[in-house]
Every structure is written in C-alpha cells, then in structure tokens.
Design a protein around this motif. Structure first.
Motif, short mmCIF file in Angstrom:
data_model
loop_
_atom_site.label_atom_id
_atom_site.label_comp_id
_atom_site.label_asym_id
_atom_site.label_seq_id
_atom_site.Cartn_x
_atom_site.Cartn_y
_atom_site.Cartn_z
N VAL A 24 0.79 -1.24 0.00
CA VAL A 24 0.00 0.00 0.00
C VAL A 24 0.82 1.29 0.00
CG1 VAL A 24 -2.22 -0.87 0.88
CG2 VAL A 24 -0.42 -0.29 2.50
N VAL B 9 2.54 1.96 -3.41
CA VAL B 9 1.61 2.33 -4.49
C VAL B 9 1.13 3.77 -4.30
CG1 VAL B 9 -0.62 1.80 -5.57
CG2 VAL B 9 0.87 -0.06 -4.83
N ARG C 280 -2.74 -16.14 -3.53
CA ARG C 280 -3.36 -16.46 -2.25
C ARG C 280 -4.22 -15.31 -1.74
NH1 ARG C 280 1.12 -17.21 1.55
NH2 ARG C 280 2.34 -18.16 -0.10
N GLY C 281 -4.06 -14.14 -2.33
CA GLY C 281 -4.84 -12.98 -1.88
C GLY C 281 -4.15 -12.21 -0.77
N ASP C 282 -2.89 -12.51 -0.54
CA ASP C 282 -2.13 -11.81 0.51
C ASP C 282 -1.39 -10.60 -0.03
OD1 ASP C 282 -2.85 -13.74 2.25
OD2 ASP C 282 -0.97 -14.87 2.11
N MET C 283 -1.34 -10.48 -1.35
CA MET C 283 -0.53 -9.41 -1.94
C MET C 283 -1.30 -8.81 -3.11
SD MET C 283 3.26 -9.80 -3.67
CE MET C 283 4.35 -9.63 -2.27
N LEU C 284 -1.20 -7.51 -3.27
CA LEU C 284 -1.82 -6.86 -4.42
C LEU C 284 -1.30 -7.52 -5.70
CD1 LEU C 284 -1.32 -3.16 -3.28
CD2 LEU C 284 -3.54 -4.24 -3.66
N ASP D 266 -4.25 -5.42 -9.92
CA ASP D 266 -4.67 -4.44 -8.89
C ASP D 266 -3.84 -3.16 -9.02
OD1 ASP D 266 -6.44 -6.25 -7.76
OD2 ASP D 266 -5.06 -6.91 -6.19
N GLU E 68 -4.56 -1.23 -12.13
CA GLU E 68 -5.86 -0.56 -12.08
C GLU E 68 -5.77 0.73 -11.26
OE1 GLU E 68 -9.03 -3.29 -11.01
OE2 GLU E 68 -10.28 -1.56 -10.43
N ILE E 69 -5.00 0.69 -10.19
CA ILE E 69 -4.90 1.88 -9.34
C ILE E 69 -4.03 2.96 -9.98
CG2 ILE E 69 -4.05 2.74 -7.12
CD1 ILE E 69 -4.81 -0.17 -6.07
N PHE F 269 -5.29 -30.98 -9.28
CA PHE F 269 -6.41 -31.20 -8.38
C PHE F 269 -5.98 -31.97 -7.12
CE2 PHE F 269 -9.80 -34.03 -6.96
CZ PHE F 269 -10.80 -33.12 -6.69
N ARG G 297 -3.83 -29.97 -4.83
CA ARG G 297 -4.59 -29.00 -4.06
C ARG G 297 -5.30 -29.69 -2.92
NH1 ARG G 297 -8.68 -25.49 -7.34
NH2 ARG G 297 -9.12 -24.49 -5.37
N LEU G 298 -5.75 -30.92 -3.19
CA LEU G 298 -6.53 -31.64 -2.19
C LEU G 298 -5.63 -32.15 -1.06
CD1 LEU G 298 -9.38 -32.49 -1.60
CD2 LEU G 298 -9.03 -34.55 -2.95
#
Lengths: 270, 102
Positions: free
Chosen positions: A146, A149, A189-193, A197, A200-201, A262, A265-266
């Motif tokens: 953050v 950016v 994993r959604g832990d980092m921009l 993202d 876009e910013i 698959f 992942r499992l």
C-alpha cells in the motif's frame, strides 16, 4: 538525440537503484551508449551496486562546481562496453544540485550518450525533483504494497506537474510501471496486491514485473547488476524489461504460479 | 480449518482486497486535491468571496470550495455559510443593487 530516463518511486527501498543499475547495464549490453547518474547526494549507493565504489575520484557535484570535468568523473564500467557511471557526491550540502548545474551536465552528456538514466533518491525533496525535472521518460518503481503504491501515485502527480516538460507545456513525460519484489504465489493467495490491482490503481503502462528473488541481494553483495547474473529470474525479468523498453513485444514472465493439480490442491496442503 | 473448507474456500482472509479498496479511496482523494486545487480554485474562491461580500458580510473561512471528479464530469461545490444577522441589517442590504432586483 539522447533520451533522459528517471528511475523514481517516492518511497525508499523499493528497488530504484537495483533497477537503475540493471536497466542501464541492459541498454549498454544492447549496444547503446549509456550513462547512469546517481542523484542521491549524501547517500551515494549506485557505485556500490555497480561494483565500482573504489574507483570513484570525482562526482556529480564536483562537475557542477567546475572542480573536475566530465571525463575525470565518469567511471567506465569494466564488464560492459558503452556503460558509464556518474557517482553522487557524499557532501551533506543538499543545495549542491542546482537546476542550472544539472542542466549543464546533462547537456554535455547528451553529446556523447544515447541514454541518460537518472537514479532518483527517495522522497520528494530537491534531489528527487532534480532527477525527474529533465526527464523524457520515467520508470516508476513500485512494490505490491500500500505505501509504495500510494507514493508512486504521488510521484506520478509530480511528474505531470513539476517536470520541465510539464512546465513548458511539451508532451508529458512518458511513464512506465516497474513492479518489483512481486511474489505471484502470495498474490494468488490474496495476501498481496496483484499486477492487475496495481495497474488498475496507477493506470500507467506496465514495462516489467520483477519477481522477489534472493539473487537480487546476492548480486548486490557482489556489486554486480542482477541483469548480468545468469540463471537469475530477476535478472531475466530485467532483460525482458529492457527489450520491451526498446520496442520488443514480449509477454510478461514470472507473474503466475505453476498451477497445482487437483490432487495436489486436495492433499498437498497450502 | 477442515479439509473440506480449505479446498472449497480458496482463501478465507484476502487482505489484498482490503489493500486495493483502501488504496482506491486514498488515491482518488489525493488526486482530487492535487489536480483540483492548484490553478484556479484559490483565485475563484477569492473572487467569489468578494462578490458575496458586496451583499453579505462573510469571512474567508465561511466559504468552502470543493471540486469532485467523476468519470466524465466534474462537480464544483460551493458552500457559503451566511452569518446570523439582525433582520434590520438584512433589510438594509436590500438597497444594494443585486440580482434580486434585476
């Protein structure tokens, strides 16, 4: 006609000097007469990253003050032809960089070089403003985080309002995004921009994504720009970045993780 | 977290989503103040104040000018706080030439 490129970011520690060193080295490797200038007066470090710290005799401020000429201050790189380094001064006098002085040195360099790379200090003080003032193009180095950016967005505002091109009403400084220290698996994993993202910013074209890599520290330990390290992912990413800057249309590498199957992942965890 | 949950919910706490939302807000705000105010807003504010002062005694701090940018259009918001006046002085100001009489 020489092109002046500033490597800037606002925030410190995001990879400006690493980028400046590899970018300039890459341009020179591809045959362009290139000089890279350290604008960080008082906190000289480009010489260390380029591995020429023991060859510094005169510096940028010496030339501005007329205490040395360009040929005395420019350090010729020992590994790559066509590459020269102009080190910053270690003086604590921040007023040493005058606009007239910087302009005079840049105009002299324009006679002999095709690319002039300006390694900006962090912040938005005098050194940073001087580094970007005469720029034709800008590499804005950003980390997927953050504060980086936000600071990059601020620097974009300054490029658009306080560069010579802006003040004289010429074509604006051409902006390029360099997203450094990227970790695709953390973005997945959604832990980092993610790359998307940040794009876009900030809304400027992406020149390159440099993956987070241990080879960056290793090469700085040795004083070798990472672009010269064979087998380094970050070095390869810088190579692609330079080719893209010179007009090649290359896909971005190192921005996706290898897809797990698959079963993995499992049962494979995380 | 059970196997079932970890498989079907890829990532329960996506902090990057939060980062993006916060950045979009702060960056839009800072761009607005950066690009809206530098040029003509202070002058506009000063002149508007002079016009308003012809009719009502207001103070510099009583006028707020705000420029908002949205996709494709801009909103200029003017907020003038009129002072609490005695009815007499308000009537007095009606003698002045103004748009009300036009």
């Amino acid at each position: 006609m020489a092109t002046v490129i500033v490597v800037t970011s606002g925030k410190g520690g995001v990879g400006k000097t690493t980028t400046s060193a590899s970018f300039a080295t890459g341009l020179a490797q591809r045959g362009y007469r290139t000089v890279v200038i350290d604008f960080d007066v008082g906190l000289r470090n480009l010489d260390l990253i380029m591995g020429c710290e023991r060859r510094v005799v005169y510096d940028f401020v010496n030339i501005i003050n007329g205490e040395a000429n360009l040929n005395q201050a420019l350090i010729r790189d020992k590994r790559v032809e066509n590459l020269h380094i102009l080190p910053a001064s270690q003086t604590r006098d921040k007023e040493a960089l005058t606009r007239e002085g910087v302009e005079r040195v840049l105009n002299e360099l324009r006679q002999n070089f095709e690319y002039i790379v300006c390694d900006s200090p962090a912040g938005i003080e005098r050194g940073a403003l001087m580094a970007l003032y005469f720029a034709d193009e800008a590499l804005v180095v950003t980390n997927p985080e953050v504060s980086s950016v936000r600071d990059s967005d601020r620097i974009l505002g300054i490029l658009a309002s306080r560069s010579r091109r802006a003040e004289q009403g010429e074509l604006p400084v051409k902006e390029h995004l360099v997203l450094a220290r990227y970790a695709p698996e953390r973005a997945d994993r959604g832990d980092m921009l993610s790359v998307e993202d940040v794009l876009e910013i900030l809304g400027i074209p992406l020149l390159g994504v440099i993956p987070e890599s241990p080879t960056v520290l290793q090469s700085s330990n040795a004083g070798v720009p990472v672009i010269l390290e064979d087998g380094s992912d970050a070095g390869a990413a810088y190579g692609d970045l330079v080719d893209r800057f010179l007009g090649k249309n290359l896909p971005h590498r190192f921005i996706t993780t290898q897809k797990k199957g698959f079963l993995k992942r499992l049962f494979g965890g995380g | 977290m059970g196997l079932f949950e970890s498989f079907f919910r890829a990532s329960p706490n996506k902090s990057a989503v939060l980062a993006k939302e916060r950045l979009q807000i702060i960056v839009a705000h800072e761009r607005g103040s950066r690009r809206g105010s530098p040029d003509y807003l202070p002058a506009l504010k000063k002149e508007l104040l002079e016009v308003v002062r012809k009719y009502v005694p207001v103070d510099q701090s009583q006028i707020k000018v705000h420029l908002d940018r949205e996709a494709g259009y801009e909103i200029l918001e003017l907020n003038i706080t009129l002072p609490d006046e005695e009815p007499r002085s308000r009537r007095g100001s009606e003698n002045l030439p103004g748009p009300g009489q036009a």
